[in-house]
Scaffold this motif. Structure first.
Motif, PDB file in Angstrom:
ATOM      1  N   TRP A 240      20.780  20.857 -47.702  1.00  0.00           N
ATOM      2  CA  TRP A 240      20.339  21.187 -49.057  1.00  0.00           C
ATOM      3  C   TRP A 240      20.908  22.525 -49.530  1.00  0.00           C
ATOM      4  N   PHE A 241      20.842  23.519 -48.646  1.00  0.00           N
ATOM      5  CA  PHE A 241      21.274  24.863 -49.026  1.00  0.00           C
ATOM      6  C   PHE A 241      22.798  25.034 -49.020  1.00  0.00           C
ATOM      7  N   ASN A 242      23.509  24.103 -48.374  1.00  0.00           N
ATOM      8  CA  ASN A 242      24.971  24.227 -48.270  1.00  0.00           C
ATOM      9  C   ASN A 242      25.710  23.025 -48.866  1.00  0.00           C
ATOM     10  N   ALA A 243      25.044  22.273 -49.728  1.00  0.00           N
ATOM     11  CA  ALA A 243      25.641  21.049 -50.283  1.00  0.00           C
ATOM     12  C   ALA A 243      26.974  21.320 -50.978  1.00  0.00           C
ATOM     13  N   SER A 244      27.031  22.350 -51.799  1.00  0.00           N
ATOM     14  CA  SER A 244      28.266  22.662 -52.545  1.00  0.00           C
ATOM     15  C   SER A 244      29.408  23.008 -51.595  1.00  0.00           C
ATOM     16  N   LYS A 245      29.106  23.782 -50.555  1.00  0.00           N
ATOM     17  CA  LYS A 245      30.136  24.156 -49.575  1.00  0.00           C
ATOM     18  C   LYS A 245      30.645  22.933 -48.825  1.00  0.00           C
ATOM     19  N   ILE A 246      29.729  22.031 -48.481  1.00  0.00           N
ATOM     20  CA  ILE A 246      30.120  20.805 -47.765  1.00  0.00           C
ATOM     21  C   ILE A 246      31.016  19.940 -48.647  1.00  0.00           C
ATOM     22  N   GLU A 247      30.665  19.806 -49.919  1.00  0.00           N
ATOM     23  CA  GLU A 247      31.462  19.016 -50.863  1.00  0.00           C
ATOM     24  C   GLU A 247      32.857  19.612 -51.035  1.00  0.00           C
ATOM     25  N   ASP A 248      32.927  20.939 -51.164  1.00  0.00           N
ATOM     26  CA  ASP A 248      34.226  21.615 -51.302  1.00  0.00           C
ATOM     27  C   ASP A 248      35.082  21.432 -50.056  1.00  0.00           C
ATOM     28  N   LYS A 249      34.442  21.493 -48.897  1.00  0.00           N
ATOM     29  CA  LYS A 249      35.166  21.344 -47.632  1.00  0.00           C
ATOM     30  C   LYS A 249      35.792  19.957 -47.523  1.00  0.00           C
ATOM     31  N   ILE A 250      35.056  18.949 -47.943  1.00  0.00           N
ATOM     32  CA  ILE A 250      35.573  17.580 -47.921  1.00  0.00           C
ATOM     33  C   ILE A 250      36.772  17.444 -48.858  1.00  0.00           C
ATOM     34  N   GLN A 251      36.633  17.984 -50.062  1.00  0.00           N
ATOM     35  CA  GLN A 251      37.707  17.889 -51.055  1.00  0.00           C
ATOM     36  C   GLN A 251      38.959  18.630 -50.599  1.00  0.00           C
ATOM     37  N   ASN A 252      38.794  19.738 -49.893  1.00  0.00           N
ATOM     38  CA  ASN A 252      39.937  20.530 -49.452  1.00  0.00           C
ATOM     39  C   ASN A 252      40.608  19.968 -48.206  1.00  0.00           C
ATOM     40  N   LYS A 253      39.836  19.311 -47.354  1.00  0.00           N
ATOM     41  CA  LYS A 253      40.367  18.851 -46.070  1.00  0.00           C
ATOM     42  C   LYS A 253      40.847  17.407 -46.063  1.00  0.00           C
ATOM     43  N   VAL A 254      40.274  16.589 -46.930  1.00  0.00           N
ATOM     44  CA  VAL A 254      40.587  15.155 -46.872  1.00  0.00           C
ATOM     45  C   VAL A 254      41.530  14.763 -48.004  1.00  0.00           C
TER      46      VAL A 254
ATOM     47  N   VAL B  11      40.925  12.414 -51.551  1.00  0.00           N
ATOM     48  CA  VAL B  11      39.595  12.649 -52.127  1.00  0.00           C
ATOM     49  C   VAL B  11      39.714  13.676 -53.243  1.00  0.00           C
ATOM     50  N   GLU B  12      39.472  13.238 -54.469  1.00  0.00           N
ATOM     51  CA  GLU B  12      39.511  14.150 -55.611  1.00  0.00           C
ATOM     52  C   GLU B  12      38.180  14.870 -55.787  1.00  0.00           C
ATOM     53  N   GLN B  13      37.090  14.177 -55.487  1.00  0.00           N
ATOM     54  CA  GLN B  13      35.763  14.769 -55.653  1.00  0.00           C
ATOM     55  C   GLN B  13      34.788  14.142 -54.667  1.00  0.00           C
ATOM     56  N   ALA B  14      33.916  14.970 -54.108  1.00  0.00           N
ATOM     57  CA  ALA B  14      32.880  14.494 -53.184  1.00  0.00           C
ATOM     58  C   ALA B  14      31.524  14.995 -53.667  1.00  0.00           C
ATOM     59  N   THR B  15      30.529  14.120 -53.610  1.00  0.00           N
ATOM     60  CA  THR B  15      29.174  14.478 -54.066  1.00  0.00           C
ATOM     61  C   THR B  15      28.150  13.950 -53.065  1.00  0.00           C
TER      62      THR B  15
END
Length: 236
Positions: A72-86, A89-93
């Motif tokens: 919950w507290f790191n959702a935005s960071k997790i989404e950004d990490k997915i978009q940058n690493k994979v 993937v244009e967007q992750a939510t």
């Protein structure tokens, strides 16, 4: 005297109320932390692509029975990490089903081909990024890129191939990076009709316009050289 006594009792009650509320809140928080409802029950990716699903879950770093508070507290960071690493993937939510089932919704970049590395095929998107998870075989009629170790060259090649007319683009089976001493941008294309094309990445889009006309005049399958001029000759 009576009023003073009542004031003292009231003060004592207020003093006693604070630790009671504090310990009640701490008890509730402790229960939330240890109860299964506060832990991840499952992590899924909303995609039909198996390789993409695996890559997204790895990039997210999420694990079964991990604390939901961390998510919950790191959702935005997790989404950004997915978009940058994979790649692709244009967007992750992140979203949650029944509280503790984490679903990762992904907006996928269109696939344009495969890159061949270490005996596996990795899907490539329009930006030249590839998936980290490979497959032993190619699915669909996508072109395969070979020997592109330089990411910048691969991105340029993907861009140039995508600029080709649709029918011409569909006729390309393989693209090999084949630099020479005098031309670091030389590539070789294997066509579905059996011909081979030698070309320069920087002029590929313009020069390939001549290919259909040259190919129709060839008596047998051969090599079409578009690197400098525009001519053909039989294979040795």
């Amino acid at each position: 005297m009576i009023r003073l006594t009542e004031q003292r009792k009231k003060a004592l009650r207020q003093q006693a109320l604070f630790p009671l509320v504090f310990f009640s809140i701490m008890t509730l928080l402790t229960l939330c932390l240890i109860l299964p409802i506060s832990r991840i029950r499952s992590v899924t990716v909303d995609s039909n692509d198996k390789q993409l699903r695996v890559a997204v879950i790895k990039a997210s770093g999420l694990h079964y029975y991990e604390s939901l508070f961390n998510v919950w507290f790191n959702a935005s960071k997790i989404e950004d990490k997915i978009q940058n690493k994979v790649g692709l993937v244009e967007q992750a939510t992140l979203r949650y089903v029944n509280v503790n089932n984490v679903v990762i919704d992904v907006k996928e970049e269109p696939q344009v081909g495969y890159i061949y590395r270490n005996n596996k095929y990795y899907k490539i998107g329009t930006t030249g990024q590839s998936l980290s998870e490979g497959t032993p075989s190619v699915k669909g009629s996508y072109p395969v890129f070979y020997a592109f170790k330089d990411k910048a060259k691969l991105k340029l090649a993907v861009t140039k191939v995508q600029e080709l007319p649709t029918e011409l683009k569909k006729s390309v089976s393989e693209i090999h990076y084949d630099p020479s001493k005098v031309n670091p941008n030389r590539i070789k294309l294997y066509m579905n009709d059996g011909n081979e094309v030698i070309a320069d990445l920087s002029t590929l889009t313009k020069k390939m316009e001549y290919y259909p006309q040259i190919a129709t005049k060839m008596d047998q399958k051969g090599i079409v050289d578009l690197e400098v001029g525009a001519f053909s000759y039989p294979k040795n």
